[in-house]
Design a protein around this motif. Sequence first.
Motif, mmCIF file in Angstrom:
data_model
loop_
_atom_site.group_PDB
_atom_site.id
_atom_site.type_symbol
_atom_site.label_atom_id
_atom_site.label_comp_id
_atom_site.label_asym_id
_atom_site.label_seq_id
_atom_site.Cartn_x
_atom_site.Cartn_y
_atom_site.Cartn_z
ATOM 1 N N VAL A 36 8.496 -6.736 -24.256
ATOM 2 C CA VAL A 36 9.070 -7.661 -23.276
ATOM 3 C C VAL A 36 9.010 -7.053 -21.885
ATOM 4 C CG1 VAL A 36 11.195 -8.796 -22.537
ATOM 5 C CG2 VAL A 36 10.552 -8.824 -24.953
ATOM 6 N N GLY A 37 9.339 -5.772 -21.770
ATOM 7 C CA GLY A 37 9.305 -5.121 -20.465
ATOM 8 C C GLY A 37 7.916 -5.086 -19.861
ATOM 9 N N VAL A 38 6.898 -4.816 -20.680
ATOM 10 C CA VAL A 38 5.524 -4.818 -20.189
ATOM 11 C C VAL A 38 5.122 -6.224 -19.758
ATOM 12 C CG1 VAL A 38 3.110 -4.475 -20.853
ATOM 13 C CG2 VAL A 38 4.841 -2.791 -21.517
ATOM 14 N N ALA A 39 5.522 -7.224 -20.520
ATOM 15 C CA ALA A 39 5.200 -8.609 -20.166
ATOM 16 C C ALA A 39 5.840 -8.997 -18.839
ATOM 17 C CB ALA A 39 5.661 -9.550 -21.275
ATOM 18 N N ILE A 40 7.079 -8.575 -18.630
ATOM 19 C CA ILE A 40 7.749 -8.857 -17.357
ATOM 20 C C ILE A 40 7.000 -8.196 -16.206
ATOM 21 C CG2 ILE A 40 9.840 -8.346 -16.018
ATOM 22 C CD1 ILE A 40 11.434 -8.746 -18.625
ATOM 23 N N ALA A 41 6.575 -6.949 -16.418
ATOM 24 C CA ALA A 41 5.843 -6.243 -15.366
ATOM 25 C C ALA A 41 4.540 -6.949 -15.021
ATOM 26 C CB ALA A 41 5.576 -4.805 -15.809
ATOM 27 N N ARG A 42 3.830 -7.380 -16.033
ATOM 28 C CA ARG A 42 2.551 -8.055 -15.778
ATOM 29 C C ARG A 42 2.752 -9.413 -15.129
ATOM 30 N NH1 ARG A 42 -0.204 -5.855 -21.387
ATOM 31 N NH2 ARG A 42 -1.246 -4.045 -20.422
ATOM 32 N N SER A 43 3.790 -10.117 -15.562
ATOM 33 C CA SER A 43 4.056 -11.414 -14.935
ATOM 34 C C SER A 43 4.518 -11.245 -13.495
ATOM 35 C CB SER A 43 5.104 -12.185 -15.741
ATOM 36 O OG SER A 43 6.371 -11.531 -15.675
ATOM 37 N N GLY A 44 5.041 -10.052 -13.182
ATOM 38 C CA GLY A 44 5.451 -9.768 -11.811
ATOM 39 C C GLY A 44 4.322 -9.270 -10.937
ATOM 40 N N GLY A 45 3.103 -9.243 -11.479
ATOM 41 C CA GLY A 45 1.935 -8.875 -10.679
ATOM 42 C C GLY A 45 1.477 -7.442 -10.815
ATOM 43 N N LEU A 46 2.120 -6.651 -11.670
ATOM 44 C CA LEU A 46 1.691 -5.263 -11.836
ATOM 45 C C LEU A 46 0.552 -5.174 -12.835
ATOM 46 C CD1 LEU A 46 5.144 -3.415 -11.955
ATOM 47 C CD2 LEU A 46 3.634 -3.745 -9.992
ATOM 48 N N ARG A 47 -0.383 -4.285 -12.564
ATOM 49 C CA ARG A 47 -1.540 -4.078 -13.444
ATOM 50 C C ARG A 47 -1.697 -2.578 -13.702
ATOM 51 N NH1 ARG A 47 -0.452 -8.489 -13.874
ATOM 52 N NH2 ARG A 47 -1.701 -10.385 -13.581
ATOM 53 N N PRO A 48 -0.793 -2.001 -14.483
ATOM 54 C CA PRO A 48 -0.856 -0.553 -14.731
ATOM 55 C C PRO A 48 -2.114 -0.165 -15.484
ATOM 56 C CG PRO A 48 0.697 -1.608 -16.214
ATOM 57 C CD PRO A 48 0.291 -2.652 -15.224
ATOM 58 N N THR A 49 -2.562 1.060 -15.220
ATOM 59 C CA THR A 49 -3.736 1.597 -15.907
ATOM 60 C C THR A 49 -3.414 2.006 -17.333
ATOM 61 O OG1 THR A 49 -4.526 2.466 -13.791
ATOM 62 C CG2 THR A 49 -5.540 3.364 -15.777
ATOM 63 N N VAL A 50 -2.210 2.575 -17.533
ATOM 64 C CA VAL A 50 -1.843 3.081 -18.852
ATOM 65 C C VAL A 50 -0.442 2.624 -19.243
ATOM 66 C CG1 VAL A 50 -3.366 5.089 -18.944
ATOM 67 C CG2 VAL A 50 -1.164 5.286 -17.790
ATOM 68 N N ILE A 51 -0.347 2.133 -20.459
ATOM 69 C CA ILE A 51 0.937 1.843 -21.089
ATOM 70 C C ILE A 51 1.117 2.908 -22.165
ATOM 71 C CG2 ILE A 51 2.297 0.122 -22.337
ATOM 72 C CD1 ILE A 51 1.380 -0.800 -19.567
ATOM 73 N N HIS A 52 2.249 3.628 -22.135
ATOM 74 C CA HIS A 52 2.399 4.714 -23.119
ATOM 75 C C HIS A 52 3.817 4.803 -23.648
ATOM 76 C CE1 HIS A 52 3.557 7.649 -19.726
ATOM 77 N NE2 HIS A 52 2.877 6.739 -19.059
ATOM 78 N N LEU A 53 3.896 5.054 -24.964
ATOM 79 C CA LEU A 53 5.161 5.071 -25.679
ATOM 80 C C LEU A 53 5.228 6.176 -26.731
ATOM 81 C CD1 LEU A 53 7.901 3.638 -26.310
ATOM 82 C CD2 LEU A 53 6.624 2.172 -27.895
ATOM 83 N N GLY A 106 0.794 -1.230 0.000
ATOM 84 C CA GLY A 106 0.000 0.000 0.000
ATOM 85 C C GLY A 106 0.817 1.265 0.000
ATOM 86 N N ILE A 107 2.100 1.176 -0.370
ATOM 87 C CA ILE A 107 2.979 2.342 -0.344
ATOM 88 C C ILE A 107 2.976 3.079 -1.675
ATOM 89 C CG2 ILE A 107 5.373 3.087 -0.038
ATOM 90 C CD1 ILE A 107 5.697 0.718 1.895
ATOM 91 N N VAL A 108 2.941 2.320 -2.769
ATOM 92 C CA VAL A 108 2.884 2.931 -4.090
ATOM 93 C C VAL A 108 1.764 2.270 -4.887
ATOM 94 C CG1 VAL A 108 5.371 3.412 -4.110
ATOM 95 C CG2 VAL A 108 4.499 1.351 -5.251
ATOM 96 N N ARG A 109 1.376 2.941 -5.961
ATOM 97 C CA ARG A 109 0.486 2.369 -6.952
ATOM 98 C C ARG A 109 1.129 2.573 -8.316
ATOM 99 N NH1 ARG A 109 -5.408 4.608 -8.937
ATOM 100 N NH2 ARG A 109 -5.697 3.105 -10.640
ATOM 101 N N VAL A 110 1.406 1.490 -9.012
ATOM 102 C CA VAL A 110 2.020 1.577 -10.337
ATOM 103 C C VAL A 110 0.907 1.862 -11.344
ATOM 104 C CG1 VAL A 110 3.394 0.432 -12.093
ATOM 105 C CG2 VAL A 110 3.877 0.017 -9.655
ATOM 106 N N VAL A 111 0.796 3.130 -11.703
ATOM 107 C CA VAL A 111 -0.257 3.589 -12.605
ATOM 108 C C VAL A 111 0.106 3.324 -14.062
ATOM 109 C CG1 VAL A 111 -1.536 5.637 -13.380
ATOM 110 C CG2 VAL A 111 -0.948 5.365 -10.962
ATOM 111 N N GLY A 112 1.401 3.477 -14.387
ATOM 112 C CA GLY A 112 1.794 3.376 -15.785
ATOM 113 C C GLY A 112 3.139 2.725 -15.985
ATOM 114 N N ILE A 113 3.352 2.267 -17.201
ATOM 115 C CA ILE A 113 4.654 1.818 -17.680
ATOM 116 C C ILE A 113 4.889 2.536 -19.003
ATOM 117 C CG2 ILE A 113 5.991 -0.131 -18.558
ATOM 118 C CD1 ILE A 113 4.462 -1.899 -16.587
#
Length: 392
Positions: free
Chosen positions: A200-217, A169-176
């Motif tokens: 690949v980086g987004v896939a690693i993040a999701r496999s690590g349990g992160l569920r960001p609201t926005v992916i932006h490039l 509950g310390i941070v919320r990963v909103v985006g990658i």
Amino acid sequence: MTSTLEINTGTSGFDLDIGDGLAEAVIDHSAVRANVRTLVARAGVPLMAVVKADAFGHGAVPVARSCLAAGATWLGVTRIGEGVELRRAGLTAPLLAWLHDPALADLARAHAIDLSVSGAADLAAVARSHGVEPARIHLKLDTGMHRSGCPGEDWARLVRTSAELERAGIVRVVGIWSHLSHGGEPGAIATHRQLLMFRVGVAIARSGGLRPTVIHLANTAAVQSNPALTRHDLVRVGAGLFGIGEGLRPALTLRTKVVQVRAVAAGRGVGYNHVQRTTRDTHLALVPIGYADGIPRAATGRAEVWVRGRRAPLIGEVSMDQVVVDVGPEPVAVGDPVVILGPGDDGEPTARDWARWTGTNEHEIYTGIGHRVPRRHVREVTDEPATEGAAP
């Protein structure tokens, strides 16, 4: 030819009602809004209006309001202080700052500013900040710019630590997110390498349990060149807001006026070091704007301005506060308007022209316009659009 001089008596010839009356930058907000609508339609996904560097010199708060009114849903800045300015103006749209002093993380949280995190030090600083709600962060992966962002070899560890802090509950990963080095070149090898690494980086993040609201490039160039390849959940547009790019309309006109006119014979040196001389009997007009106001010295001997319905070349070195214009055999009058740059509708020089003359880009031309040139906003939005919402 006998040299004669006409001195300004205070008649401007047009209304400069701000500051000292010598120059102004007029920002047409209808152009900003039209550009936003065009880019939203091209992208097909929500748009972050990047209003860093005082909206490329156009005025961050009024431009942000226009962008939000035209359909932008996020705001982006470089520094936390830029974000605080927008918040103090009453703007509540989701807001990201990406190059910041970690010591100011408390200030960012207090103003509901999302922060970019590029590594363990950034993450630790944000985690130490104080707030009731978790700190909102966007993890940035360096996919090949080798500028800011987390190196690929450290990415899995950053994801793992971020996930642990999120569960606590310390941070919320909103985006990658990441940034393209060749955004306008969808076929470039560098672009395809970055796209692959980002996936690949987004896939690693999701496999690590992160569920960001926005992916932006995607940036402006990517939106214009191939949005389908780069857009993801959100696009970040800065340059395009101000008309930089094909099919977009420049929003800023930089104008001043003639303050002196003199007749000068052929062969006379002009300005410091006499780097140029008159090639004919002519009239020279003095214009009270120089490199302190954003006229690049590199424009010496190359640039033109618009006066009395025609282009006329600068002559002599660009000085700190003034330039000289060779207006030819037919004199102009004190007080005549001079357009330094504008949209180009009537043939006046554009920021693209100035970029070509000085070997730079339009971004630098706009951001280089000095602070003593007052900005005058026309057709602007005066209130925060009702369609905005608090950060999700």
